[in-house]
Design a protein around this motif. Sequence first.
Motif, PDB file in Angstrom:
ATOM      1  N   THR A   1      43.683 -35.095  31.732  1.00  0.00           N
ATOM      2  CA  THR A   1      42.776 -36.202  31.437  1.00  0.00           C
ATOM      3  C   THR A   1      41.425 -35.965  32.106  1.00  0.00           C
ATOM      4  OG1 THR A   1      43.444 -37.533  33.358  1.00  0.00           O
ATOM      5  CG2 THR A   1      44.711 -37.812  31.317  1.00  0.00           C
ATOM      6  N   LEU A   2      40.410 -36.560  31.512  1.00  0.00           N
ATOM      7  CA  LEU A   2      39.068 -36.585  32.087  1.00  0.00           C
ATOM      8  C   LEU A   2      38.550 -38.006  32.016  1.00  0.00           C
ATOM      9  CD1 LEU A   2      37.418 -33.408  30.492  1.00  0.00           C
ATOM     10  CD2 LEU A   2      38.141 -33.672  32.866  1.00  0.00           C
ATOM     11  N   ASP A   3      37.994 -38.480  33.096  1.00  0.00           N
ATOM     12  CA  ASP A   3      37.411 -39.810  33.143  1.00  0.00           C
ATOM     13  C   ASP A   3      36.004 -39.775  32.567  1.00  0.00           C
ATOM     14  OD1 ASP A   3      37.376 -42.652  34.213  1.00  0.00           O
ATOM     15  OD2 ASP A   3      35.692 -41.783  35.304  1.00  0.00           O
TER      16      ASP A   3
ATOM     17  N   GLN B   1      32.388 -29.123  22.457  1.00  0.00           N
ATOM     18  CA  GLN B   1      32.503 -27.680  22.665  1.00  0.00           C
ATOM     19  C   GLN B   1      32.385 -27.288  24.130  1.00  0.00           C
ATOM     20  OE1 GLN B   1      30.164 -29.193  20.836  1.00  0.00           O
ATOM     21  NE2 GLN B   1      28.146 -28.234  21.028  1.00  0.00           N
ATOM     22  N   ASN B   2      31.954 -28.233  24.991  1.00  0.00           N
ATOM     23  CA  ASN B   2      31.860 -27.935  26.419  1.00  0.00           C
ATOM     24  C   ASN B   2      33.028 -28.494  27.224  1.00  0.00           C
ATOM     25  OD1 ASN B   2      29.416 -26.512  26.220  1.00  0.00           O
ATOM     26  ND2 ASN B   2      28.231 -28.393  26.228  1.00  0.00           N
ATOM     27  N   LEU B   3      33.945 -29.199  26.589  1.00  0.00           N
ATOM     28  CA  LEU B   3      35.105 -29.722  27.304  1.00  0.00           C
ATOM     29  C   LEU B   3      35.973 -28.616  27.909  1.00  0.00           C
ATOM     30  CD1 LEU B   3      36.217 -32.686  25.010  1.00  0.00           C
ATOM     31  CD2 LEU B   3      35.036 -32.795  27.216  1.00  0.00           C
ATOM     32  N   PRO B   4      36.060 -27.408  27.301  1.00  0.00           N
ATOM     33  CA  PRO B   4      36.857 -26.353  27.950  1.00  0.00           C
ATOM     34  C   PRO B   4      36.368 -25.980  29.343  1.00  0.00           C
ATOM     35  CG  PRO B   4      36.498 -25.800  25.646  1.00  0.00           C
ATOM     36  CD  PRO B   4      35.643 -27.005  25.943  1.00  0.00           C
ATOM     37  N   LEU B   5      35.140 -26.339  29.708  1.00  0.00           N
ATOM     38  CA  LEU B   5      34.662 -26.053  31.052  1.00  0.00           C
ATOM     39  C   LEU B   5      35.389 -26.900  32.092  1.00  0.00           C
ATOM     40  CD1 LEU B   5      30.800 -25.854  30.426  1.00  0.00           C
ATOM     41  CD2 LEU B   5      32.451 -23.979  30.531  1.00  0.00           C
ATOM     42  N   LEU B   6      36.114 -27.935  31.637  1.00  0.00           N
ATOM     43  CA  LEU B   6      36.806 -28.827  32.552  1.00  0.00           C
ATOM     44  C   LEU B   6      38.303 -28.925  32.296  1.00  0.00           C
ATOM     45  CD1 LEU B   6      34.231 -31.784  32.500  1.00  0.00           C
ATOM     46  CD2 LEU B   6      34.461 -30.044  34.273  1.00  0.00           C
ATOM     47  N   LEU B   7      38.742 -28.643  31.066  1.00  0.00           N
ATOM     48  CA  LEU B   7      40.139 -28.841  30.698  1.00  0.00           C
ATOM     49  C   LEU B   7      40.878 -27.512  30.635  1.00  0.00           C
ATOM     50  CD1 LEU B   7      39.801 -31.521  27.872  1.00  0.00           C
ATOM     51  CD2 LEU B   7      40.881 -31.849  30.101  1.00  0.00           C
ATOM     52  N   PRO B   8      41.985 -27.363  31.359  1.00  0.00           N
ATOM     53  CA  PRO B   8      42.754 -26.113  31.286  1.00  0.00           C
ATOM     54  C   PRO B   8      43.465 -25.986  29.946  1.00  0.00           C
ATOM     55  CG  PRO B   8      43.925 -27.749  32.601  1.00  0.00           C
ATOM     56  CD  PRO B   8      42.581 -28.336  32.291  1.00  0.00           C
ATOM     57  N   GLY B   9      43.438 -24.784  29.419  1.00  0.00           N
ATOM     58  CA  GLY B   9      44.177 -24.512  28.188  1.00  0.00           C
ATOM     59  C   GLY B   9      43.443 -24.816  26.919  1.00  0.00           C
ATOM     60  N   LEU B  10      42.227 -25.369  26.996  1.00  0.00           N
ATOM     61  CA  LEU B  10      41.459 -25.700  25.797  1.00  0.00           C
ATOM     62  C   LEU B  10      40.359 -24.670  25.592  1.00  0.00           C
ATOM     63  CD1 LEU B  10      40.882 -27.794  23.497  1.00  0.00           C
ATOM     64  CD2 LEU B  10      39.250 -28.859  25.078  1.00  0.00           C
ATOM     65  N   ASN B  11      40.241 -24.146  24.368  1.00  0.00           N
ATOM     66  CA  ASN B  11      39.156 -23.245  23.993  1.00  0.00           C
ATOM     67  C   ASN B  11      38.459 -23.805  22.765  1.00  0.00           C
ATOM     68  OD1 ASN B  11      39.652 -21.167  25.975  1.00  0.00           O
ATOM     69  ND2 ASN B  11      41.424 -20.585  24.760  1.00  0.00           N
ATOM     70  N   ALA B  12      37.171 -23.555  22.658  1.00  0.00           N
ATOM     71  CA  ALA B  12      36.389 -24.046  21.528  1.00  0.00           C
ATOM     72  C   ALA B  12      35.645 -22.904  20.880  1.00  0.00           C
ATOM     73  CB  ALA B  12      35.390 -25.122  21.981  1.00  0.00           C
ATOM     74  N   SER B  13      35.781 -22.797  19.564  1.00  0.00           N
ATOM     75  CA  SER B  13      34.996 -21.870  18.761  1.00  0.00           C
ATOM     76  C   SER B  13      33.950 -22.702  18.034  1.00  0.00           C
ATOM     77  CB  SER B  13      35.892 -21.140  17.757  1.00  0.00           C
ATOM     78  OG  SER B  13      35.121 -20.373  16.860  1.00  0.00           O
TER      79      SER B  13
END
Length: 776
Positions: free
Chosen positions: A53-55, A68-80
């Motif tokens: 989760t992110l607050d 597309q910048n959420l992977p900078l904070l969430l483990p396991g998520l990548n964005a193309s």
Amino acid sequence: MALALIAPAAWAQVPEAARAPAAEDAELQLETVTVNARRRAESAQSVPVSLSTLDGAELERQGVYQVQNLPLLLPGLNASYANGRQLSLAVRGIGNNPANEGLEGSVGIYLDNVYLGRPGMAVLDLVDLERVELLRGPQGTLFGKNTTAGVLNLSTRAPDFSPDNSVELSAGERGYYQGKAVISGPLSDTVAARIAVVGTHDDGWLKNDNDNRRLNSVTREGVRGQLLIRPDSDFSLRLIADYQHENGSQGTTMLYGVGPSPAGYYNLLHAAQLAGATGIRIDPDRYHVNIDGPQKMKVEQGGLSAEANWELGGGYRLTSITAWRSWEFGSHNDIDGTNADIFRDSQFRVKDSQISQEVRLASPIGDTMDYVVGAYYFHQDITSSNWLTYGSGADTVALPELYQTLFPGSNVLNGITSATHGKMKTDSFALFGQADWHLTERLDLTTGVRATYERKVARSRRDAPLNAAPLFVPLLLVGRNSQVGAWRSDDITVQDVSPSGLLGLSYELAPDVLAFANLSYGEKSGGVNINGVGAAPTMGEDSLKVDPERARSLEVGFKSLLWDKRLRVNASLFYARVQDYQATGMRAGPSSLVVYQVLTNVGEVESKGVEWEIEARPTRRLTLSFNGMYNDASYRSFDNAPCPAERNNPVAPASCDLGGKQVQGAPLWTANVGGSYRWPWADHVEQYVSANYAWRSEAPGSLDNSRYNRLPAYGVLNLATGWQYSRGSDVWELSLWARNALDKRYYYTGSNTVSAYTVSAAAPRTVGVTLRYNFM
């Protein structure tokens, strides 16, 4: 089992004094995060699934406002990501495919409990967010639309009967500015409203040497209005309307590498020079391009939703979610990457409209069992059109060298415009349910099932070319028609009955220590390529179809709160196997370097690894976090794969076997480390500093796994400091921030056109300032 034993052992090592309650200093404890992952409000630490989760307030402090910048904070998520149409998300390496309107994403994206039929609908300014939830692994037994890799759930702040207002202005390098305003409060004793508006601009971070334009620019405005109607404690109705408009030049790509051309063709760089190209750049880290064509993008989208909740007798809750969304995308791109007149313009236009209805019944929390059951309907109507205008040098690049020698100046493709059109209607019906069986006070068994029927009807056609010069040589005419000749399909129907299931066990090893194991199965329905006719003129309509994607996943993990709830340690091991993994690739037409996009099923993909999340509060002013993942995602079998450019030679095969190779866009390692510290600075003034560093190992940039398109490892550092001045209910905040502070040049994704490879560049360092005012 071994992983589950780690948590109580670690807990036992904490001194008894440290475990004693510290009521006099509750500020030391980490905040309890409430989620709706199981369609009821509960602590994230009590949910026995792999969940991050992110607050929303933390996202604001970090300056992260795009998906597309959420992977900078969430483990396991990548964005193309390239632009509003070319976005795809991957979880644990599964789902990172380029855009095709005939496919849904392997990762489902939800906005305020509404499934987004196109991933590009999430390319908006993520302002006024309450929370972001990332669920990993197949989902469907509780969420409306079935997915095979995971769910990204975005929740905005709802209206409240207490005033909550704010105004915010930000400015930074490259002409960046963003303005946000939120007004929320009661209209009466039973009605509350909330409205949020945002505007964002960036001049762009790519320099075009041909005309000194700045590219990858963005100008975006949006508004979201909400009403909360609560006549009594047993009923609530939340109405949401939103609209966003975007203009810019997002989607500009840079040449990244050029490999050998197929036998019989000019080397692409040499051919481009023969067509008039000068100053060809293959130096992507400079963030420069040299193109002569248009780079434009426009997006308009909006939606309406109504979520009604009834509190029934005995603790039951009935929920109804009705929604409509519309999304329109248009673009013009110079796809040859040079200042030569080769491909003059590639224009895409997509229109998507969807409606959905979901009904759920949640039981009260029982001593022996509690459950959620529901029904879901989804309808989508989508059209996709592409106009490709060939320039005066198209023949030089696209035709075999022998053709050009024997028939100079024949203008097979030069100057023509080829248009392709596709449309598809989707109807999806599903019944789903999930039950938690409380076998003992500590042991729970979770079972879930879903049955989905989905029907898609599609058509595809290619018009006769416009402005085509007459050809008197039959061989040339046949060659042209094979590339751009008129063709039309009949109705192409895809029907699937897709089951999903979940079986899980969870056990409370000690207070605030939960171990769990989940076995899940999910299916994603088949699709139809409506982005062009592909190989259908020679191979038939069936070549446009792609089979359903089937995923099996096993995860074993634990969640723990230690050190008097000042330390959170969560970890899990996972293994997933995906059969008929849906992917998109580029192939060349016969006797040409003109490429078309194809849908294909990878025989089997395997993803296995470990993920972790650690958060600690050593003092009431200091918070530290560390999360990451090791993920070995590879093709177990892929014998019909497109061949990389390095395989181009006189005996090059028509397809290649990539079995054992790394999955496109899936790094082996990811890690994010961050921290924040705040302290009193003066009367009514508090200062804070925060830092976050995100690192990714290298990954293949294109489906063919070419060495000419390996995306290098990178690390991104975000820094911020700010001062908060509080007086009564009013709060002023001034912050200074640096996004990508080390000015790392990195790339969201790669792509290819036969032997030329391109990348989409992320933003370089941006330094700026933000002023925010919160008032009642």
